[in-house]
Scaffold this active site. Structure first.
Site, PDB file in Angstrom:
ATOM      1  CB  SER A 169      -0.849   0.017   1.274  1.00 53.65           C
ATOM      2  OG  SER A 169      -1.534   1.239   1.406  1.00 53.65           O
TER       3      SER A 169
ATOM      4  CE1 TYR B 212      -4.155  -1.972   5.234  1.00 49.76           C
ATOM      5  CE2 TYR B 212      -3.317   0.236   4.814  1.00 49.76           C
ATOM      6  CZ  TYR B 212      -3.764  -0.984   4.345  1.00 49.76           C
ATOM      7  OH  TYR B 212      -3.828  -1.231   2.996  1.00 49.76           O
TER       8      TYR B 212
HETATM    9  P1  NDP Z   1     -11.229  -6.022  -0.125  1.00 49.53           P
HETATM   10  O1  NDP Z   1     -11.718  -5.896   1.274  1.00 49.53           O
HETATM   11  O2  NDP Z   1     -12.149  -5.672  -1.222  1.00 49.53           O
HETATM   12  O3  NDP Z   1     -10.651  -7.508  -0.358  1.00 49.53           O
HETATM   13  C1  NDP Z   1      -9.964  -8.185   0.650  1.00 49.53           C
HETATM   14  C2  NDP Z   1      -9.822  -9.627   0.233  1.00 49.53           C
HETATM   15  O4  NDP Z   1      -9.075 -10.314   1.238  1.00 49.53           O
HETATM   16  C3  NDP Z   1     -11.159 -10.333   0.085  1.00 49.53           C
HETATM   17  O5  NDP Z   1     -11.151 -11.085  -1.101  1.00 49.53           O
HETATM   18  C4  NDP Z   1     -11.219 -11.265   1.288  1.00 49.53           C
HETATM   19  O6  NDP Z   1     -11.864 -12.474   0.949  1.00 49.53           O
HETATM   20  C5  NDP Z   1      -9.723 -11.544   1.513  1.00 49.53           C
HETATM   21  N1  NDP Z   1      -9.473 -11.956   2.891  1.00 49.53           N
HETATM   22  C6  NDP Z   1      -9.622 -11.239   4.026  1.00 49.53           C
HETATM   23  N2  NDP Z   1      -9.376 -12.017   5.098  1.00 49.53           N
HETATM   24  C7  NDP Z   1      -9.077 -13.259   4.622  1.00 49.53           C
HETATM   25  C8  NDP Z   1      -8.767 -14.499   5.220  1.00 49.53           C
HETATM   26  N3  NDP Z   1      -8.711 -14.652   6.548  1.00 49.53           N
HETATM   27  N4  NDP Z   1      -8.518 -15.558   4.415  1.00 49.53           N
HETATM   28  C9  NDP Z   1      -8.578 -15.440   3.081  1.00 49.53           C
HETATM   29  N5  NDP Z   1      -8.884 -14.288   2.447  1.00 49.53           N
HETATM   30  C10 NDP Z   1      -9.131 -13.222   3.208  1.00 49.53           C
HETATM   31  O7  NDP Z   1      -9.919  -5.127  -0.152  1.00 49.53           O
HETATM   32  P2  NDP Z   1      -8.896  -4.673  -1.307  1.00 49.53           P
HETATM   33  O8  NDP Z   1      -9.111  -5.368  -2.564  1.00 49.53           O
HETATM   34  O9  NDP Z   1      -8.874  -3.211  -1.270  1.00 49.53           O
HETATM   35  O10 NDP Z   1      -7.545  -5.168  -0.630  1.00 49.53           O
HETATM   36  C11 NDP Z   1      -6.600  -5.985  -1.274  1.00 49.53           C
HETATM   37  C12 NDP Z   1      -5.206  -5.566  -0.827  1.00 49.53           C
HETATM   38  O11 NDP Z   1      -4.944  -4.242  -1.305  1.00 49.53           O
HETATM   39  C13 NDP Z   1      -5.044  -5.491   0.689  1.00 49.53           C
HETATM   40  O12 NDP Z   1      -3.794  -6.037   1.048  1.00 49.53           O
HETATM   41  C14 NDP Z   1      -5.056  -3.998   0.977  1.00 49.53           C
HETATM   42  O13 NDP Z   1      -4.321  -3.670   2.132  1.00 49.53           O
HETATM   43  C15 NDP Z   1      -4.404  -3.453  -0.275  1.00 49.53           C
HETATM   44  N6  NDP Z   1      -4.684  -2.040  -0.527  1.00 49.53           N
HETATM   45  C16 NDP Z   1      -5.959  -1.599  -0.785  1.00 49.53           C
HETATM   46  C17 NDP Z   1      -6.187  -0.253  -1.024  1.00 49.53           C
HETATM   47  C18 NDP Z   1      -7.554   0.298  -1.300  1.00 49.53           C
HETATM   48  O14 NDP Z   1      -7.708   1.540  -1.366  1.00 49.53           O
HETATM   49  N7  NDP Z   1      -8.573  -0.529  -1.497  1.00 49.53           N
HETATM   50  C19 NDP Z   1      -5.086   0.720  -1.006  1.00 49.53           C
HETATM   51  C20 NDP Z   1      -3.825   0.150  -0.724  1.00 49.53           C
HETATM   52  C21 NDP Z   1      -3.625  -1.188  -0.519  1.00 49.53           C
HETATM   53  P3  NDP Z   1     -12.925 -13.282   1.855  1.00 49.53           P
HETATM   54  O15 NDP Z   1     -13.548 -12.309   2.803  1.00 49.53           O
HETATM   55  O16 NDP Z   1     -13.887 -13.860   0.858  1.00 49.53           O
HETATM   56  O17 NDP Z   1     -12.095 -14.323   2.508  1.00 49.53           O
END
Ligand code: NDP
Length: 269
Positions: free
Chosen positions: A131, A144
């Site tokens: 990030s 975070y």
């Molecule tokens: P979302 O919340 O949309 O997606 C998060 C994903 O992580 C989901 O698919 C969820 O799947 C999965 N996840 C969470 N916990 C678990 C678990 N215990 N086991 C397996 N899968 C898990 O967030 P983003 O797409 O935004 O985030 C993706 C990455 O991008 C993250 O690392 C975030 O920190 C990073 N990021 C995002 C930004 C933003 O503005 N959105 C900015 C900078 C970085 P499920 O719940 O189905 O298991």
């Protein structure tokens, strides 16, 4: 055809990357807990695979099943993540540990599990979705940021450990990107610090996040950066993209720590 495993494929960046790479001809395994959401991706040729990244058995089974079926994993994209905000004083350490577990230890464990086969095939790409928050910080985001600073450090060390095995490590630093995360994170912040002594700061951060959400980029921007990273002959260590990311990193570079703090706190008033 290269085989890719993408964690966090049920939503946001992971989902967009899974669809984009499948459309570009990769064999894609999309992993997450919500299997019904993954099944919706079958129309793009994406193979759903159940994964809970805080459960070691589930991580081991996920990798074993893919190796059994596809014979190899060429590319791992670690996109599963959690983004809970709250003042350090207010946030229970159990929640902080959960965040470190999902963002840091799970990333590291998935890498441990794919490395033996990547070393054996003398080829691999590991993409860690960090990030812009792995370089710059906002108040209320301590855990975070700690998790993403850790991802940056782990990735930098790993890059030098595995280079001689033909394995590249790429860090992606997104800025504001449309996903489920910002909503969940600020809901939690409001609950944890919304009526504590940190309420005024929390209010500022929640408002800032509302603005970030309004201008957030489509996750396809990040999917394209992932493609760039995995297809480059000599990939860069980091790729930066999506709303506000380059500007924030530029300001962090040119401003002193004190000046940067002042700028952030002014924005939160
Ligand atoms: P979302 O919340 O949309 O997606 C998060 C994903 O992580 C989901 O698919 C969820 O799947 C999965 N996840 C969470 N916990 C678990 C678990 N215990 N086991 C397996 N899968 C898990 O967030 P983003 O797409 O935004 O985030 C993706 C990455 O991008 C993250 O690392 C975030 O920190 C990073 N990021 C995002 C930004 C933003 O503005 N959105 C900015 C900078 C970085 P499920 O719940 O189905 O298991």
């Amino acid at each position: 055809m290269k085989t890719v495993l993408i964690t966090g494929a049920s939503s946001g960046i992971g989902k967009a990357t899974a669809i984009y790479l499948a459309q570009k001809g990769y064999k894609v395994y999309g992993a997450a807990r919500r299997i019904e959401k993954l099944k919706e991706l079958a129309k793009f040729g994406i193979k759903p695979i159940s994964l809970d990244v805080i459960n070691d058995e589930s991580m081991v089974a996920c990798i074993d099943d893919i190796i059994k079926e596809a014979g190899r994993i060429d590319i791992l994209v670690n996109s599963a993540g959690s983004g809970y905000y709250g003042a350090l004083e207010d946030m229970p350490l159990s929640d902080a540990k959960y965040q470190m577990e999902v963002n840091v230890f799970a990333t590291a464990r998935m890498i441990q599990l794919v490395l033996p086969s990547m070393r054996a095939q003398k080829y691999g790409k590991i993409v860690n979705i960090s990030s812009v928050g792995g370089k710059v910080t906002l108040p209320m985001g301590g855990w975070y940021h700690a998790s993403k600073f850790a991802v940056e450090g782990l990735s930098d060390a790993l890059r030098k450990e595995v280079q001689s095995f033909g394995i590249d490590v790429v860090v992606i630093e997104p800025g504001g990107t449309k996903s489920e995360m910002t909503g969940l994170g600020t809901e939690y912040l409001s609950k944890i610090s919304g009526s504590s002594v940190y309420a005024p700061l929390a209010k500022g951060v929640i408002k800032m996040y509302a603005d970030i959400v309004k201008s957030a980029s489509d996750p396809i921007v990040i999917a394209k950066l992932v493609q760039k990273g995995i297809e480059a002959k000599c990939p860069k260590a980091r790729y930066v993209g999506a709303s506000g990311a380059k500007l924030m990193l530029f300001l962090r570079k040119i401003l002193s720590d004190r000046m940067f703090d002042k700028m952030v706190l002014n924005q939160l008033k």
